[in-house]
Motif scaffolding. Sequence first.
Motif, PDB file in Angstrom:
ATOM      1  N   SER A  18       0.813  -1.214   0.000  1.00 22.03           N
ATOM      2  CA  SER A  18       0.000   0.000   0.000  1.00 22.03           C
ATOM      3  C   SER A  18       0.851   1.271   0.000  1.00 22.03           C
ATOM      4  O   SER A  18       0.338   2.366  -0.276  1.00 22.03           O
ATOM      5  N   LEU A  19       2.135   1.148   0.318  1.00 23.23           N
ATOM      6  CA  LEU A  19       3.009   2.312   0.416  1.00 23.23           C
ATOM      7  C   LEU A  19       3.804   2.568  -0.861  1.00 23.23           C
ATOM      8  O   LEU A  19       4.562   3.537  -0.931  1.00 23.23           O
ATOM      9  N   VAL A  20       3.652   1.704  -1.857  1.00 23.51           N
ATOM     10  CA  VAL A  20       4.336   1.905  -3.142  1.00 23.51           C
ATOM     11  C   VAL A  20       3.505   2.867  -3.979  1.00 23.51           C
ATOM     12  O   VAL A  20       2.333   2.601  -4.266  1.00 23.51           O
ATOM     13  N   GLN A  21       4.094   3.990  -4.335  1.00 25.86           N
ATOM     14  CA  GLN A  21       3.366   5.058  -5.017  1.00 25.86           C
ATOM     15  C   GLN A  21       3.995   5.368  -6.376  1.00 25.86           C
ATOM     16  O   GLN A  21       5.212   5.310  -6.543  1.00 25.86           O
ATOM     17  N   ASP A  22       3.133   5.741  -7.311  1.00 24.89           N
ATOM     18  CA  ASP A  22       3.591   6.129  -8.642  1.00 24.89           C
ATOM     19  C   ASP A  22       4.093   7.569  -8.608  1.00 24.89           C
ATOM     20  O   ASP A  22       3.354   8.481  -8.232  1.00 24.89           O
ATOM     21  N   PHE A  23       5.346   7.761  -8.938  1.00 24.48           N
ATOM     22  CA  PHE A  23       5.900   9.101  -9.120  1.00 24.48           C
ATOM     23  C   PHE A  23       5.749   9.419 -10.613  1.00 24.48           C
ATOM     24  O   PHE A  23       6.660   9.261 -11.409  1.00 24.48           O
ATOM     25  N   ALA A  24       4.555   9.859 -10.982  1.00 26.42           N
ATOM     26  CA  ALA A  24       4.164   9.929 -12.385  1.00 26.42           C
ATOM     27  C   ALA A  24       4.883  11.058 -13.118  1.00 26.42           C
ATOM     28  O   ALA A  24       5.013  12.174 -12.597  1.00 26.42           O
ATOM     29  N   GLN A  25       5.319  10.760 -14.337  1.00 25.96           N
ATOM     30  CA  GLN A  25       5.851  11.803 -15.211  1.00 25.96           C
ATOM     31  C   GLN A  25       4.677  12.691 -15.646  1.00 25.96           C
ATOM     32  O   GLN A  25       3.696  12.200 -16.203  1.00 25.96           O
ATOM     33  N   THR A  26       4.768  13.981 -15.343  1.00 26.59           N
ATOM     34  CA  THR A  26       3.661  14.900 -15.571  1.00 26.59           C
ATOM     35  C   THR A  26       4.079  15.998 -16.536  1.00 26.59           C
ATOM     36  O   THR A  26       5.080  16.679 -16.311  1.00 26.59           O
ATOM     37  N   ASP A  27       3.302  16.141 -17.605  1.00 22.51           N
ATOM     38  CA  ASP A  27       3.572  17.189 -18.602  1.00 22.51           C
ATOM     39  C   ASP A  27       2.368  18.121 -18.613  1.00 22.51           C
ATOM     40  O   ASP A  27       1.416  17.922 -19.345  1.00 22.51           O
ATOM     41  N   ASP A  28       2.409  19.120 -17.756  1.00 27.06           N
ATOM     42  CA  ASP A  28       1.282  20.031 -17.576  1.00 27.06           C
ATOM     43  C   ASP A  28       1.841  21.394 -17.197  1.00 27.06           C
ATOM     44  O   ASP A  28       2.121  21.655 -16.015  1.00 27.06           O
ATOM     45  N   PRO A  29       2.031  22.284 -18.179  1.00 24.85           N
ATOM     46  CA  PRO A  29       2.659  23.586 -17.894  1.00 24.85           C
ATOM     47  C   PRO A  29       1.922  24.394 -16.823  1.00 24.85           C
ATOM     48  O   PRO A  29       2.565  25.033 -15.985  1.00 24.85           O
ATOM     49  N   SER A  30       0.605  24.352 -16.813  1.00 22.57           N
ATOM     50  CA  SER A  30      -0.129  25.141 -15.817  1.00 22.57           C
ATOM     51  C   SER A  30       0.087  24.594 -14.414  1.00 22.57           C
ATOM     52  O   SER A  30       0.239  25.353 -13.441  1.00 22.57           O
ATOM     53  N   LEU A  31       0.103  23.262 -14.289  1.00 20.70           N
ATOM     54  CA  LEU A  31       0.351  22.650 -12.986  1.00 20.70           C
ATOM     55  C   LEU A  31       1.794  22.901 -12.543  1.00 20.70           C
ATOM     56  O   LEU A  31       2.058  23.147 -11.356  1.00 20.70           O
ATOM     57  N   ALA A  32       2.718  22.860 -13.493  1.00 18.00           N
ATOM     58  CA  ALA A  32       4.115  23.150 -13.169  1.00 18.00           C
ATOM     59  C   ALA A  32       4.256  24.573 -12.640  1.00 18.00           C
ATOM     60  O   ALA A  32       4.973  24.817 -11.660  1.00 18.00           O
ATOM     61  N   ARG A  33       3.555  25.537 -13.279  1.00 16.77           N
ATOM     62  CA  ARG A  33       3.609  26.918 -12.789  1.00 16.77           C
ATOM     63  C   ARG A  33       3.008  27.031 -11.392  1.00 16.77           C
ATOM     64  O   ARG A  33       3.515  27.759 -10.536  1.00 16.77           O
ATOM     65  N   GLU A  34       1.926  26.295 -11.168  1.00 15.17           N
ATOM     66  CA  GLU A  34       1.274  26.336  -9.853  1.00 15.17           C
ATOM     67  C   GLU A  34       2.214  25.853  -8.757  1.00 15.17           C
ATOM     68  O   GLU A  34       2.258  26.432  -7.656  1.00 15.17           O
ATOM     69  N   PHE A  35       2.985  24.808  -9.058  1.00 13.34           N
ATOM     70  CA  PHE A  35       3.893  24.252  -8.059  1.00 13.34           C
ATOM     71  C   PHE A  35       5.264  24.918  -8.072  1.00 13.34           C
ATOM     72  O   PHE A  35       6.084  24.678  -7.182  1.00 13.34           O
ATOM     73  N   GLY A  36       5.557  25.704  -9.083  1.00 16.33           N
ATOM     74  CA  GLY A  36       6.850  26.379  -9.154  1.00 16.33           C
ATOM     75  C   GLY A  36       7.991  25.482  -9.573  1.00 16.33           C
ATOM     76  O   GLY A  36       9.123  25.635  -9.090  1.00 16.33           O
TER      77      GLY A  36
END
Length: 289
Positions: free
Chosen positions: A253-271
């Motif tokens: 239950s503790l194995v988590q996906d560190f997903a490759q994310t391609d989302d410029p707006s989300l990237a800006r939100e997180f800095g």
Amino acid sequence: MTTDATGAGVTEQALASLRGTADPRLRELLTGLVRHLHDFARETRLTQQEWERAISFLTATGQACTDTRQEFILLSDVLGLSMLVETVHGHRAPGATESTVLGPFHMTESPVRALGDDIDLVGGGEPCVVSGRVLSEDGTPLPGAAVDVWQADDKGFYDVQQPGVQPTGNGRGLFTADPEGRFWFRTCVPAPYPIPTDGPVGDLLRATGRHPYRPAHIHFIATAEGHTPVTTHIFVAGGDYLDSDAVFAVKESLVQDFAQTDDPSLAREFGVGNPFRHARLDLVLERAA
């Protein structure tokens, strides 16, 4: 009292010496320890030379401990005892986050950080955002919950292992969840790493033909008023050593996906730069009894 060839009389004398222990739990623990140690010595026909070597090993283990290194926790971990104690007492309500070992590197206080801060003070690793919520077991958000985080860097080292190379507090942070129970921070994707092998525990691993590696993970301790704290990890899905963790701490239950994310707006939100890796998780706490 006379002894026999099995030493049973010695065991009875040692157990009898504990009967006056005022604290009942201490009496129970010491009685069990003496009984099992004596049974171990009889079962294996432990020799004087072997016992002296064991004492030397335990002495060296203590001598290896410092303000930033806990060799005895490491020994407990590689023998599976840390995980066994956690398993015996770590039962959670259905849906609550499973616990796992503390590990030997929670040696310093994590610096207080604001939500969204970057705990990777060195840079150079693969950028990552970790976000989630702290919830009660019924799904109610827990505003103001504390989330203590620590991890190795992208090369597999904790700050306390590399003084002068990593700044103090690198890979560490103490965050406070927002009014909706949310937390988020920036970091790098941690690397698998070998536990320290330059001390007695390393000698033990080599003598038993075991590898010293832990799968890539991030540590968490989540606490909230009226709830039982949880000490846990998240492990990077798809990484090495998930099936052979040197300290036996992986839970599915503790194995988590560190997903490759391609989302410029989300990237800006997180800095962060785009693309980036994103791990999402909820830390679900049980209500305190």
